[in-house]
Design an enzyme around this catalytic site. Sequence first.
Site, PDB file in Angstrom:
ATOM      1  N   HIS A  30      28.988 104.748 -25.041  1.00 18.59           N
ATOM      2  CA  HIS A  30      28.843 103.787 -23.934  1.00 18.59           C
ATOM      3  C   HIS A  30      27.589 104.098 -23.102  1.00 18.59           C
ATOM      4  O   HIS A  30      27.673 104.376 -21.904  1.00 18.59           O
ATOM      5  CB  HIS A  30      30.096 103.778 -23.044  1.00 18.59           C
ATOM      6  N   ARG A  34      32.646  79.860 -25.209  1.00 15.08           N
ATOM      7  CA  ARG A  34      33.668  78.819 -25.007  1.00 15.08           C
ATOM      8  C   ARG A  34      33.018  77.453 -24.865  1.00 15.08           C
ATOM      9  O   ARG A  34      33.566  76.454 -25.327  1.00 15.08           O
ATOM     10  CB  ARG A  34      34.524  79.153 -23.768  1.00 15.08           C
ATOM     11  N   ASP A  88      28.931 100.952 -29.409  1.00 17.89           N
ATOM     12  CA  ASP A  88      28.651 101.666 -28.155  1.00 17.89           C
ATOM     13  C   ASP A  88      29.898 101.781 -27.293  1.00 17.89           C
ATOM     14  O   ASP A  88      29.930 102.577 -26.364  1.00 17.89           O
ATOM     15  CB  ASP A  88      27.548 100.920 -27.384  1.00 17.89           C
ATOM     16  N   GLU A  97      38.195 104.500 -24.527  1.00 16.98           N
ATOM     17  CA  GLU A  97      37.143 105.454 -24.137  1.00 16.98           C
ATOM     18  C   GLU A  97      37.685 106.510 -23.182  1.00 16.98           C
ATOM     19  O   GLU A  97      38.477 106.164 -22.301  1.00 16.98           O
ATOM     20  CB  GLU A  97      35.998 104.693 -23.446  1.00 16.98           C
ATOM     21  N   ARG A 154      32.608  95.368 -24.772  1.00 15.29           N
ATOM     22  CA  ARG A 154      33.718  96.191 -24.302  1.00 15.29           C
ATOM     23  C   ARG A 154      34.592  96.521 -25.509  1.00 15.29           C
ATOM     24  O   ARG A 154      34.759  95.678 -26.406  1.00 15.29           O
ATOM     25  CB  ARG A 154      34.577  95.427 -23.275  1.00 15.29           C
ATOM     26  N   ARG A 173      23.512  86.339 -20.127  1.00 13.23           N
ATOM     27  CA  ARG A 173      22.250  87.010 -19.789  1.00 13.23           C
ATOM     28  C   ARG A 173      21.830  87.991 -20.883  1.00 13.23           C
ATOM     29  O   ARG A 173      20.684  87.978 -21.349  1.00 13.23           O
ATOM     30  CB  ARG A 173      22.420  87.772 -18.452  1.00 13.23           C
ATOM     31  N   ILE A 174      22.766  88.841 -21.316  1.00 12.73           N
ATOM     32  CA  ILE A 174      22.398  89.854 -22.319  1.00 12.73           C
ATOM     33  C   ILE A 174      22.333  89.219 -23.711  1.00 12.73           C
ATOM     34  O   ILE A 174      21.431  89.517 -24.499  1.00 12.73           O
ATOM     35  CB  ILE A 174      23.381  91.043 -22.294  1.00 12.73           C
TER      36      ILE A 174
HETATM   37  P1  NAP Z   1      27.296  86.811 -18.812  1.00 15.54           P
HETATM   38  O1  NAP Z   1      25.909  86.438 -18.484  1.00 15.54           O
HETATM   39  O2  NAP Z   1      28.404  86.448 -17.888  1.00 15.54           O
HETATM   40  O3  NAP Z   1      27.611  86.240 -20.291  1.00 15.54           O
HETATM   41  C1  NAP Z   1      28.865  86.241 -20.861  1.00 15.54           C
HETATM   42  C2  NAP Z   1      28.851  85.324 -22.076  1.00 15.54           C
HETATM   43  O4  NAP Z   1      30.104  85.453 -22.753  1.00 15.54           O
HETATM   44  C3  NAP Z   1      28.681  83.848 -21.736  1.00 15.54           C
HETATM   45  O5  NAP Z   1      27.837  83.245 -22.674  1.00 15.54           O
HETATM   46  C4  NAP Z   1      30.083  83.282 -21.856  1.00 15.54           C
HETATM   47  O6  NAP Z   1      30.019  81.903 -22.229  1.00 15.54           O
HETATM   48  C5  NAP Z   1      30.665  84.167 -22.965  1.00 15.54           C
HETATM   49  N1  NAP Z   1      32.130  84.296 -22.875  1.00 15.54           N
HETATM   50  C6  NAP Z   1      32.866  84.645 -21.809  1.00 15.54           C
HETATM   51  N2  NAP Z   1      34.171  84.618 -22.117  1.00 15.54           N
HETATM   52  C7  NAP Z   1      34.247  84.217 -23.410  1.00 15.54           C
HETATM   53  C8  NAP Z   1      35.337  83.992 -24.295  1.00 15.54           C
HETATM   54  N3  NAP Z   1      36.612  84.154 -23.900  1.00 15.54           N
HETATM   55  N4  NAP Z   1      35.058  83.594 -25.548  1.00 15.54           N
HETATM   56  C9  NAP Z   1      33.776  83.430 -25.956  1.00 15.54           C
HETATM   57  N5  NAP Z   1      32.707  83.645 -25.166  1.00 15.54           N
HETATM   58  C10 NAP Z   1      32.946  84.030 -23.906  1.00 15.54           C
HETATM   59  O7  NAP Z   1      27.430  88.395 -18.993  1.00 15.54           O
HETATM   60  P2  NAP Z   1      26.292  89.452 -19.394  1.00 15.54           P
HETATM   61  O8  NAP Z   1      25.548  89.863 -18.175  1.00 15.54           O
HETATM   62  O9  NAP Z   1      25.554  88.933 -20.562  1.00 15.54           O
HETATM   63  O10 NAP Z   1      27.223  90.709 -19.816  1.00 15.54           O
HETATM   64  C11 NAP Z   1      28.161  90.559 -20.846  1.00 15.54           C
HETATM   65  C12 NAP Z   1      29.062  91.770 -20.936  1.00 15.54           C
HETATM   66  O11 NAP Z   1      28.376  92.844 -21.567  1.00 15.54           O
HETATM   67  C13 NAP Z   1      29.530  92.379 -19.625  1.00 15.54           C
HETATM   68  O12 NAP Z   1      30.595  91.659 -19.051  1.00 15.54           O
HETATM   69  C14 NAP Z   1      29.954  93.775 -20.057  1.00 15.54           C
HETATM   70  O13 NAP Z   1      31.318  93.788 -20.430  1.00 15.54           O
HETATM   71  C15 NAP Z   1      29.096  94.051 -21.292  1.00 15.54           C
HETATM   72  N6  NAP Z   1      28.109  95.126 -21.029  1.00 15.54           N
HETATM   73  C16 NAP Z   1      28.221  96.288 -21.717  1.00 15.54           C
HETATM   74  C17 NAP Z   1      27.313  97.307 -21.481  1.00 15.54           C
HETATM   75  C18 NAP Z   1      27.403  98.617 -22.190  1.00 15.54           C
HETATM   76  O14 NAP Z   1      27.084  99.630 -21.603  1.00 15.54           O
HETATM   77  N7  NAP Z   1      27.792  98.621 -23.459  1.00 15.54           N
HETATM   78  C19 NAP Z   1      26.309  97.156 -20.531  1.00 15.54           C
HETATM   79  C20 NAP Z   1      26.222  95.939 -19.863  1.00 15.54           C
HETATM   80  C21 NAP Z   1      27.131  94.928 -20.125  1.00 15.54           C
HETATM   81  P3  NAP Z   1      31.242  80.884 -21.908  1.00 15.54           P
HETATM   82  O15 NAP Z   1      31.592  81.111 -20.470  1.00 15.54           O
HETATM   83  O16 NAP Z   1      30.698  79.533 -22.230  1.00 15.54           O
HETATM   84  O17 NAP Z   1      32.346  81.276 -22.827  1.00 15.54           O
HETATM   85  C1  8YV Z   2      27.965 100.879 -17.331  1.00 14.89           C
HETATM   86  C2  8YV Z   2      28.407  98.611 -18.393  1.00 14.89           C
HETATM   87  O1  8YV Z   2      27.974 101.973 -18.206  1.00 14.89           O
HETATM   88  O2  8YV Z   2      27.254  97.229 -16.886  1.00 14.89           O
HETATM   89  C3  8YV Z   2      28.236  97.375 -17.605  1.00 14.89           C
HETATM   90  O3  8YV Z   2      29.119  96.490 -17.717  1.00 14.89           O
HETATM   91  O4  8YV Z   2      29.271  98.727 -19.217  1.00 14.89           O
HETATM   92  C4  8YV Z   2      27.480  99.748 -18.198  1.00 14.89           C
HETATM   93  O5  8YV Z   2      26.241  99.326 -17.751  1.00 14.89           O
HETATM   94  C5  8YV Z   2      29.330 100.769 -16.718  1.00 14.89           C
HETATM   95  O6  8YV Z   2      29.390  99.775 -15.752  1.00 14.89           O
HETATM   96  C6  8YV Z   2      29.756 102.072 -16.053  1.00 14.89           C
HETATM   97  O7  8YV Z   2      28.902 102.354 -14.965  1.00 14.89           O
END
Ligand code: NAP
Ligand code: 8YV
Length: 318
Positions: free
Chosen positions: A279, A176, A256, A261, A232, A155-156
């Site tokens: 973050h 993957r 970020d 952390e 992460r 999604r992101i």
């Molecule tokens: P999502 O829609 O589930 O997308 C995850 C993507 O990663 C998919 O394309 C998946 O494809 C790929 N993936 C999963 N495991 C993998 C692996 N072992 N090797 C390679 N690719 C892999 O998740 P999303 O909503 O985009 O969110 C992604 C992540 O962003 C969250 O889980 C969170 O950890 C992080 N995040 C961080 C912040 C922040 O504050 N910095 C905020 C929001 C989210 P395949 O399954 O085909 O591998």
């Molecule tokens: C939040 C995130 O900061 O959605 C995530 O996976 O990393 C961030 O949006 C975190 O969940 C703490 O609330």
Amino acid sequence: MPKPRLLQIGTITDRMRDALVPHFDIDLLFEQEDRGAFLMEHGPDIQAVLTDGHYGVPEDVAVALSDLKVVSSYGVGYDNIDTNAMATRGVKVCHTPDVLNDEVANTFVMLWLAVSRSLLAADAHARSGAWEQEGAFPLTHSVQNRRVGILGLGRIGQTIADRCAAFGAEIHYHTRSPKDVPYTYHDSAVACASAVEVLVAITPGGASTKHMVNAEVLSALGPEGLFFNVARGSVVDEAALVEALSNGTIAGAGLDVFEEEPKISDGLKTMDNVVLTPHVASATVETRQAMGDLVVENLTQWLSDGTVRTPVPECRHL
Ligand code: NAP
Ligand code: 8YV
């Protein structure tokens, strides 16, 4: 009739609290003087948990809440929740997908521009009087027409790809399994890194992605390369990243998230080719409101009919 009890782990906004108070009696885990005694006495009476991506569901809570039914997490990443164990117990775990896609993608763009255009140094040059005393700020690098690699095209990641298209980028990605998208697929992070100038991590955390970005990947990215992490901290070998940034293996980074952390490697704090944020990728009033509303909706929906709106994939069959 008494309201059902909700165990709150971590902090929530006033808006979330106001929306939940009419429906639940809220116990705050971190305000308990004796956490063990509280969990032993009250755990079996609590069926609902509100947590976030940082705290997840700690083991002592998972054990003590023997009648746990629902976990609503304030965030999309849930690597700190053992969702397979929860699904086996019949516990519905839900999270906040989609509502933060734009904000996290925007945070990547903010970091990319800040690193490429030396925003922090340019700001210092303007404020400090250096412009008057030393003259013009050095030329920086454009974000236009770059080869960008996205690790994780969910999604992101897709939203990041959309943003990058506006900068004329040629998009590469690694996941993957290949997706039905008009971008170049790579079956490893190393292959993706070696094909691009800008690499961004936006996979989930957890065991399957631990240290996906390591010394070999950074070396493949190369001395002109920029690395960004909005996923992460665990996805990156932070020691290898510090080394790569300090010895010129890569040119710069925008980060970020961090391995331990809120601790950040000291080496990163003193580098001027790095931009750091604590973050905050989803941390705007607007996006946190949308996330909070979804957390509340999941809990109140569960209360009314036993279902949740946005379960994690592992719990969708429940
Ligand atoms: P999502 O829609 O589930 O997308 C995850 C993507 O990663 C998919 O394309 C998946 O494809 C790929 N993936 C999963 N495991 C993998 C692996 N072992 N090797 C390679 N690719 C892999 O998740 P999303 O909503 O985009 O969110 C992604 C992540 O962003 C969250 O889980 C969170 O950890 C992080 N995040 C961080 C912040 C922040 O504050 N910095 C905020 C929001 C989210 P395949 O399954 O085909 O591998
Ligand atoms: C939040 C995130 O900061 O959605 C995530 O996976 O990393 C961030 O949006 C975190 O969940 C703490 O609330």
